[in-house]
Design a protein around this motif. Structure first.
Motif, PDB file in Angstrom:
ATOM      1  N   GLY A 118      10.493   3.027  -2.520  1.00 57.13           N
ATOM      2  CA  GLY A 118      11.395   4.348  -2.315  1.00 57.13           C
ATOM      3  C   GLY A 118      11.510   4.571  -0.570  1.00 57.13           C
ATOM      4  O   GLY A 118      12.591   5.085  -0.259  1.00 57.13           O
ATOM      5  N   ASN A 119      10.339   4.057   0.035  1.00 56.81           N
ATOM      6  CA  ASN A 119      10.555   4.099   1.552  1.00 56.81           C
ATOM      7  C   ASN A 119      11.958   3.119   2.129  1.00 56.81           C
ATOM      8  O   ASN A 119      12.466   3.512   3.019  1.00 56.81           O
ATOM      9  N   TRP A 120      11.978   1.993   1.321  1.00 56.13           N
ATOM     10  CA  TRP A 120      13.150   1.191   1.836  1.00 56.13           C
ATOM     11  C   TRP A 120      14.393   1.708   1.600  1.00 56.13           C
ATOM     12  O   TRP A 120      15.439   1.810   2.260  1.00 56.13           O
ATOM     13  N   SER A 121      14.249   2.497   0.415  1.00 54.31           N
ATOM     14  CA  SER A 121      15.759   3.185  -0.105  1.00 54.31           C
ATOM     15  C   SER A 121      16.019   4.329   0.698  1.00 54.31           C
ATOM     16  O   SER A 121      17.277   4.490   1.385  1.00 54.31           O
ATOM     17  N   ALA A 122      14.789   5.096   1.127  1.00 59.11           N
ATOM     18  CA  ALA A 122      15.368   6.231   2.147  1.00 59.11           C
ATOM     19  C   ALA A 122      15.741   5.653   3.508  1.00 59.11           C
ATOM     20  O   ALA A 122      16.348   6.523   4.289  1.00 59.11           O
ATOM     21  N   ALA A 123      15.401   4.438   3.893  1.00 56.69           N
ATOM     22  CA  ALA A 123      15.832   4.065   5.138  1.00 56.69           C
ATOM     23  C   ALA A 123      17.230   3.386   5.057  1.00 56.69           C
ATOM     24  O   ALA A 123      17.421   2.552   6.122  1.00 56.69           O
ATOM     25  N   GLY A 124      17.737   3.578   4.086  1.00 53.29           N
ATOM     26  CA  GLY A 124      19.073   2.868   3.670  1.00 53.29           C
ATOM     27  C   GLY A 124      18.727   1.318   3.494  1.00 53.29           C
ATOM     28  O   GLY A 124      19.809   0.617   3.912  1.00 53.29           O
ATOM     29  N   PHE A 125      17.886   1.107   2.829  1.00 54.16           N
ATOM     30  CA  PHE A 125      17.706  -0.403   2.774  1.00 54.16           C
ATOM     31  C   PHE A 125      17.808  -1.288   3.890  1.00 54.16           C
ATOM     32  O   PHE A 125      18.127  -2.621   3.719  1.00 54.16           O
ATOM     33  N   HIS A 126      17.128  -0.583   5.043  1.00 55.34           N
ATOM     34  CA  HIS A 126      16.963  -1.332   6.348  1.00 55.34           C
ATOM     35  C   HIS A 126      15.435  -1.564   6.351  1.00 55.34           C
ATOM     36  O   HIS A 126      14.666  -0.618   6.469  1.00 55.34           O
ATOM     37  N   PHE A 127      14.891  -2.880   6.502  1.00 58.25           N
ATOM     38  CA  PHE A 127      13.729  -3.083   6.551  1.00 58.25           C
ATOM     39  C   PHE A 127      13.201  -2.720   7.979  1.00 58.25           C
ATOM     40  O   PHE A 127      13.159  -3.831   8.775  1.00 58.25           O
ATOM     41  N   THR A 128      12.644  -1.895   8.440  1.00 60.43           N
ATOM     42  CA  THR A 128      12.046  -1.321   9.669  1.00 60.43           C
ATOM     43  C   THR A 128      10.563  -1.180   9.854  1.00 60.43           C
ATOM     44  O   THR A 128       9.700  -1.284   8.731  1.00 60.43           O
ATOM     45  N   GLY A 129      10.052  -1.015  11.047  1.00 61.50           N
ATOM     46  CA  GLY A 129       8.714  -0.829  11.347  1.00 61.50           C
ATOM     47  C   GLY A 129       8.185   0.479  10.909  1.00 61.50           C
ATOM     48  O   GLY A 129       7.138   0.477  10.089  1.00 61.50           O
ATOM     49  N   ALA A 130       9.235   1.615  10.705  1.00 62.12           N
ATOM     50  CA  ALA A 130       8.686   2.947  10.103  1.00 62.12           C
ATOM     51  C   ALA A 130       8.502   2.628   8.596  1.00 62.12           C
ATOM     52  O   ALA A 130       7.517   3.249   8.011  1.00 62.12           O
ATOM     53  N   VAL A 131       9.412   1.735   8.103  1.00 58.16           N
ATOM     54  CA  VAL A 131       9.252   1.823   6.407  1.00 58.16           C
ATOM     55  C   VAL A 131       7.939   0.914   6.231  1.00 58.16           C
ATOM     56  O   VAL A 131       7.060   1.393   5.107  1.00 58.16           O
ATOM     57  N   MET A 132       7.659  -0.060   7.081  1.00 57.39           N
ATOM     58  CA  MET A 132       6.302  -0.780   6.601  1.00 57.39           C
ATOM     59  C   MET A 132       5.172   0.136   7.043  1.00 57.39           C
ATOM     60  O   MET A 132       4.354  -0.001   6.293  1.00 57.39           O
ATOM     61  N   GLU A 133       5.286   0.948   8.140  1.00 53.89           N
ATOM     62  CA  GLU A 133       4.134   1.640   8.469  1.00 53.89           C
ATOM     63  C   GLU A 133       3.756   2.728   7.297  1.00 53.89           C
ATOM     64  O   GLU A 133       2.492   2.826   6.946  1.00 53.89           O
ATOM     65  N   GLN A 134       4.839   3.345   7.022  1.00 53.73           N
ATOM     66  CA  GLN A 134       4.636   4.458   5.930  1.00 53.73           C
ATOM     67  C   GLN A 134       4.279   3.734   4.470  1.00 53.73           C
ATOM     68  O   GLN A 134       3.338   4.482   3.744  1.00 53.73           O
ATOM     69  N   SER A 135       4.770   2.740   4.221  1.00 55.59           N
ATOM     70  CA  SER A 135       4.510   2.241   3.169  1.00 55.59           C
ATOM     71  C   SER A 135       3.046   1.554   3.039  1.00 55.59           C
ATOM     72  O   SER A 135       2.196   1.816   2.178  1.00 55.59           O
ATOM     73  N   MET A 136       2.726   0.887   4.147  1.00 61.00           N
ATOM     74  CA  MET A 136       1.181   0.254   3.989  1.00 61.00           C
ATOM     75  C   MET A 136       0.173   1.480   4.108  1.00 61.00           C
ATOM     76  O   MET A 136      -1.133   1.153   3.709  1.00 61.00           O
ATOM     77  N   LEU A 137       0.516   2.417   4.624  1.00 58.46           N
ATOM     78  CA  LEU A 137      -0.425   3.706   4.789  1.00 58.46           C
ATOM     79  C   LEU A 137      -0.917   4.094   3.272  1.00 58.46           C
ATOM     80  O   LEU A 137      -2.087   4.279   3.187  1.00 58.46           O
ATOM     81  N   VAL A 138       0.245   4.209   2.596  1.00 51.08           N
ATOM     82  CA  VAL A 138      -0.076   4.505   1.286  1.00 51.08           C
ATOM     83  C   VAL A 138      -0.732   3.828   0.272  1.00 51.08           C
ATOM     84  O   VAL A 138      -1.846   3.680  -0.370  1.00 51.08           O
ATOM     85  N   ILE A 139      -0.193   2.281   0.427  1.00 47.22           N
ATOM     86  CA  ILE A 139      -0.934   1.135  -0.296  1.00 47.22           C
ATOM     87  C   ILE A 139      -2.174   1.038   0.084  1.00 47.22           C
ATOM     88  O   ILE A 139      -2.972   0.622  -0.788  1.00 47.22           O
ATOM     89  N   GLY A 140      -2.518   1.217   1.466  1.00 44.35           N
ATOM     90  CA  GLY A 140      -3.696   0.916   1.885  1.00 44.35           C
ATOM     91  C   GLY A 140      -4.640   1.843   1.521  1.00 44.35           C
ATOM     92  O   GLY A 140      -5.811   1.518   0.942  1.00 44.35           O
ATOM     93  N   TRP A 141      -4.335   3.087   1.240  1.00 49.78           N
ATOM     94  CA  TRP A 141      -5.425   4.153   0.605  1.00 49.78           C
ATOM     95  C   TRP A 141      -5.461   4.022  -0.901  1.00 49.78           C
ATOM     96  O   TRP A 141      -6.635   4.203  -1.463  1.00 49.78           O
ATOM     97  N   LEU A 142      -4.425   3.521  -1.485  1.00 47.28           N
ATOM     98  CA  LEU A 142      -4.828   3.218  -2.878  1.00 47.28           C
ATOM     99  C   LEU A 142      -5.650   2.003  -3.028  1.00 47.28           C
ATOM    100  O   LEU A 142      -6.553   2.106  -4.091  1.00 47.28           O
ATOM    101  N   HIS A 143      -5.688   1.149  -2.401  1.00 47.45           N
ATOM    102  CA  HIS A 143      -6.551   0.084  -2.522  1.00 47.45           C
ATOM    103  C   HIS A 143      -8.058   0.243  -1.959  1.00 47.45           C
ATOM    104  O   HIS A 143      -8.966  -0.189  -2.696  1.00 47.45           O
ATOM    105  N   VAL A 144      -8.010   1.202  -1.202  1.00 53.42           N
ATOM    106  CA  VAL A 144      -9.208   1.735  -0.740  1.00 53.42           C
ATOM    107  C   VAL A 144      -9.960   2.305  -1.707  1.00 53.42           C
ATOM    108  O   VAL A 144     -11.299   2.012  -2.101  1.00 53.42           O
ATOM    109  N   ALA A 145      -9.242   3.101  -2.469  1.00 51.55           N
ATOM    110  CA  ALA A 145      -9.912   4.080  -3.776  1.00 51.55           C
ATOM    111  C   ALA A 145     -10.085   2.982  -4.774  1.00 51.55           C
ATOM    112  O   ALA A 145     -11.344   3.128  -5.417  1.00 51.55           O
ATOM    113  N   LEU A 146      -9.382   1.910  -4.962  1.00 58.83           N
ATOM    114  CA  LEU A 146      -9.614   0.888  -6.017  1.00 58.83           C
ATOM    115  C   LEU A 146     -11.017   0.269  -5.781  1.00 58.83           C
ATOM    116  O   LEU A 146     -11.877  -0.184  -6.520  1.00 58.83           O
ATOM    117  N   ILE A 147     -11.104  -0.383  -4.538  1.00 54.52           N
ATOM    118  CA  ILE A 147     -12.142  -1.242  -4.014  1.00 54.52           C
ATOM    119  C   ILE A 147     -13.416  -0.094  -4.184  1.00 54.52           C
ATOM    120  O   ILE A 147     -14.558  -0.547  -4.322  1.00 54.52           O
TER     121      ILE A 147
END
Length: 395
Positions: A118-147
């Protein structure tokens, strides 16, 4: 000791308080979004769905997980902020704590992939630092809850096992103390009473041999010595014995594991009145305890079935969980169970079964236990005292 306020915030009451706090967070995010950019009408029920479903997690943890994570995914494009993800994070941690690891991990991976896409699509399928930052923030919290959920589950399992070990150590120490007391009583009292009984018996024997009536006091001394010997033997037996059958304590054992989120079905045909060999009873209890511990640690299911039945010539123990059976790598627990069963000449089967991962043990019972005599054998009569027999007993 918990205070009254702490006691009131347990169980369903605590769930309602947590649900209210999460509902306040999500609605606050919705208000903030509506006041700036506006919020679609369907955003409000999506924000409220997760918190409202949370109080049902004790009975339907998987359904609550699916509903909460689904609401998070559906509301992701609304841009209501990170507080809207709190119910899903809590549901993930709770589901992991309850042992639904396969479903929870799968959902986290799917949501992580959807977030990245979703973040990649919102950025016009350009893999930028903002896409990585926003994605890893959500993914990180999901894995924190998991662990977090899994670590709490492992911690509670470890604490439960430590508590069991501590209880067994206390009981073992008490049993050792009883044996020590019995040994001291045997060494100090049995010898003295035996000497008294020998002397009285010899005096009575000599009096009867001479054709004389033995003095009543001497007869009373011999009878008192007999009674004291019998009572002392019963006391020593009681001190050496354990406190009843171990299998009669399987129900409290199962109750402790139920506190870790497992539904345990228990069928045990052994109680305090059953005639059961002590070694078989001890081995069966240890097998049930170890199998339950393995289920809590390693099973992907949430239900365990425990059956203890008496066959014609053996005790049958079965512990099965509804987790998906996998490759069995024998550890110290399975090795210990196998050693106990082999020592009694029984058979142990560990692996997939019709219910799930199953531990089945067959423990042969001695012939005197199979007879199951309700009336104990009478105590053999004490032969007429002589110096030779009495002195032989003192050694």
């Amino acid at each position: 000791m918990p205070t009254p306020s702490e006691s009131r915030l347990k169980g369903p009451r605590l769930d309602l308080v947590v649900a209210f706090l999460m509902l306040s967070d999500t609605l606050l995010s919705g208000v903030a979004k509506a006041s700036t950019d506006g919020l679609a009408w369907y955003g409000w029920p999506l924000l409220a769905l997760g918190p409202l479903a949370f109080p049902l997690w004790r009975r339907y943890p998987r359904a609550v997980l699916l509903v909460t994570v689904g609401a998070l995914v559906a509301s992701g494009h609304l841009g209501v902020g990170p507080l809207a993800a709190v119910p899903a994070l809590v549901a993930i941690a709770v589901a992991m704590y309850r042992g639904h690891r396969r479903l929870t991990v799968s959902l986290v991976l799917v949501v992580s992939a959807v977030t990245m896409l979703g973040n990649w699509s919102a950025a016009g399928f350009h893999f930028t630092g903002a896409v990585m930052e926003q994605s890893m923030l959500v993914i990180g919290w999901l894995h924190v809850a998991l662990i977090s959920g899994e670590s709490r589950r492992q911690r509670d399992a470890y604490m439960a096992e430590a508590e069991h070990t501590r209880e067994e150590a206390v009981k073992r120490k008490a049993a050792d103390e009883r044996v020590r007391i019995a040994r001291e009583l045997h060494d100090s009292l049995t010898h003295s009473i035996s000497v008294i009984r020998v002397q009285a018996g010899v005096a009575l024997h000599l009096a009867r041999k001479r054709g004389e009536d033995p003095p009543p006091a001497l007869v009373a001394v011999e009878e008192a010595a007999k009674d004291a010997t019998r009572e002392l033997r019963e006391t020593l037996t009681m001190l050496r014995d354990d406190e009843g059958h171990r299998l009669s304590r399987v129900k409290p054992l199962a109750d402790r594991y139920r506190g870790l989120g497992f539904t345990i079905e228990l069928e045990c045909e052994v109680d305090e009145t059953a005639v059961l060999d002590q070694e078989v009873d001890h081995a069966a209890y240890r097998i049930v305890q170890e199998a339950l511990t393995n289920a809590v640690r390693h099973s992907s299911g949430d239900r365990v079935r425990v059956r203890v039945r008496r066959g014609e010539d053996a005790l049958l123990v079965e512990v099965a969980d509804n987790g998906r059976p996998g490759t069995v790598v024998p550890g110290r627990g399975i090795t210990g169970m196998r050693e106990r069963v082999d020592a009694l000449g029984g058979a142990l089967d560990v692996g997939p079964g019709e219910y799930g991962f199953t531990v089945t043990a067959r423990l042969p019972m001695p012939a005197n236990v199979i007879a199951d005599r309700a009336v104990p054998e009478p105590e053999p009569p004490i032969p007429a005292p002589t110096a030779a027999t009495e002195l032989g007993r003192t050694r």
